[in-house]
Write a protein that holds these residues in place. Sequence first.
Motif, PDB file in Angstrom:
ATOM      1  N   ILE A  48       0.835  -1.211   0.000  1.00 30.33           N
ATOM      2  CA  ILE A  48       0.000   0.000   0.000  1.00 30.33           C
ATOM      3  C   ILE A  48       0.863   1.252   0.000  1.00 30.33           C
ATOM      4  O   ILE A  48       0.649   2.178  -0.780  1.00 30.33           O
ATOM      5  N   TRP A  49       1.867   1.302   0.878  1.00 36.45           N
ATOM      6  CA  TRP A  49       2.743   2.483   0.957  1.00 36.45           C
ATOM      7  C   TRP A  49       3.481   2.694  -0.369  1.00 36.45           C
ATOM      8  O   TRP A  49       3.648   3.818  -0.812  1.00 36.45           O
ATOM      9  N   PHE A  50       3.932   1.621  -0.992  1.00 41.20           N
ATOM     10  CA  PHE A  50       4.617   1.710  -2.283  1.00 41.20           C
ATOM     11  C   PHE A  50       3.689   2.321  -3.326  1.00 41.20           C
ATOM     12  O   PHE A  50       4.067   3.243  -4.052  1.00 41.20           O
ATOM     13  N   ALA A  51       2.462   1.820  -3.407  1.00 40.97           N
ATOM     14  CA  ALA A  51       1.498   2.340  -4.386  1.00 40.97           C
ATOM     15  C   ALA A  51       1.161   3.801  -4.097  1.00 40.97           C
ATOM     16  O   ALA A  51       1.034   4.610  -5.023  1.00 40.97           O
ATOM     17  N   LEU A  52       1.055   4.165  -2.826  1.00 39.10           N
ATOM     18  CA  LEU A  52       0.769   5.560  -2.485  1.00 39.10           C
ATOM     19  C   LEU A  52       1.921   6.475  -2.885  1.00 39.10           C
ATOM     20  O   LEU A  52       1.697   7.576  -3.396  1.00 39.10           O
ATOM     21  N   ARG A  53       3.149   6.026  -2.666  1.00 37.91           N
ATOM     22  CA  ARG A  53       4.307   6.845  -3.076  1.00 37.91           C
ATOM     23  C   ARG A  53       4.339   7.025  -4.585  1.00 37.91           C
ATOM     24  O   ARG A  53       4.778   8.067  -5.084  1.00 37.91           O
ATOM     25  N   LEU A  54       3.874   6.021  -5.322  1.00 34.63           N
ATOM     26  CA  LEU A  54       3.821   6.127  -6.786  1.00 34.63           C
ATOM     27  C   LEU A  54       2.633   6.954  -7.262  1.00 34.63           C
ATOM     28  O   LEU A  54       2.574   7.336  -8.427  1.00 34.63           O
ATOM     29  N   GLY A  55       1.669   7.168  -6.371  1.00 34.50           N
ATOM     30  CA  GLY A  55       0.475   7.913  -6.746  1.00 34.50           C
ATOM     31  C   GLY A  55      -0.562   7.062  -7.442  1.00 34.50           C
ATOM     32  O   GLY A  55      -1.416   7.579  -8.163  1.00 34.50           O
ATOM     33  N   SER A  56      -0.525   5.753  -7.205  1.00 33.96           N
ATOM     34  CA  SER A  56      -1.433   4.865  -7.929  1.00 33.96           C
ATOM     35  C   SER A  56      -2.365   4.062  -7.036  1.00 33.96           C
ATOM     36  O   SER A  56      -2.960   3.093  -7.476  1.00 33.96           O
ATOM     37  N   GLU A  57      -2.514   4.449  -5.783  1.00 39.49           N
ATOM     38  CA  GLU A  57      -3.364   3.679  -4.859  1.00 39.49           C
ATOM     39  C   GLU A  57      -4.820   4.083  -5.035  1.00 39.49           C
ATOM     40  O   GLU A  57      -5.143   5.216  -5.350  1.00 39.49           O
ATOM     41  N   ARG A  58      -5.666   3.132  -4.853  1.00 43.65           N
ATOM     42  CA  ARG A  58      -7.096   3.351  -4.866  1.00 43.65           C
ATOM     43  C   ARG A  58      -7.639   2.869  -3.544  1.00 43.65           C
ATOM     44  O   ARG A  58      -7.114   1.886  -3.004  1.00 43.65           O
ATOM     45  N   PRO A  59      -8.610   3.525  -2.994  1.00 41.40           N
ATOM     46  CA  PRO A  59      -9.475   4.528  -3.564  1.00 41.40           C
ATOM     47  C   PRO A  59      -8.805   5.896  -3.660  1.00 41.40           C
ATOM     48  O   PRO A  59      -7.834   6.178  -2.956  1.00 41.40           O
ATOM     49  N   ALA A  60      -9.369   6.710  -4.505  1.00 38.59           N
ATOM     50  CA  ALA A  60      -8.798   8.030  -4.753  1.00 38.59           C
ATOM     51  C   ALA A  60      -8.768   8.882  -3.486  1.00 38.59           C
ATOM     52  O   ALA A  60      -7.851   9.689  -3.293  1.00 38.59           O
ATOM     53  N   SER A  61      -9.732   8.703  -2.599  1.00 36.00           N
ATOM     54  CA  SER A  61      -9.766   9.491  -1.358  1.00 36.00           C
ATOM     55  C   SER A  61      -8.535   9.216  -0.497  1.00 36.00           C
ATOM     56  O   SER A  61      -8.000  10.125   0.152  1.00 36.00           O
ATOM     57  N   LEU A  62      -8.059   7.984  -0.497  1.00 38.02           N
ATOM     58  CA  LEU A  62      -6.848   7.642   0.246  1.00 38.02           C
ATOM     59  C   LEU A  62      -5.633   8.303  -0.390  1.00 38.02           C
ATOM     60  O   LEU A  62      -4.802   8.902   0.296  1.00 38.02           O
TER      61      LEU A  62
END
Length: 113
Positions: A48-62
């Motif tokens: 999750i943290w990796f995807a968030l750093r890349l800007g690709s995590e869903r849901p968009a609100s997160l």
Amino acid sequence: MHAEQKKAALLAYKERKQQMGIYAVVCVPSGQTWVGQTRNLDKLQNRIWFALRLGSERPASLQDAWNTHGQDAFRYDVVAQLADAETAYPEAALKELLATWRDRLGAMSMVST
């Protein structure tokens, strides 16, 4: 480490039991909470943290909250683990636990809609 010790360590790693359950991602400053279910609680935070750093995590609100507050404002909590007796049919047990914790925490789902 000898070859035999390495082999034994690798075998033990492969045979370890994965912890299934419910997790929460909490944005401390805003109080927003997202919950999800997984078959591997130990490894999910890194994904999750990796995807968030890349800007690709869903849901968009997160992702929006992450972009606003930054990594240090977030917490990953394991809120429930399946007992060994429940692992015969884990999907049903996880689904039930997820609904319970989503309601209990007033949280959003980690699944995009």
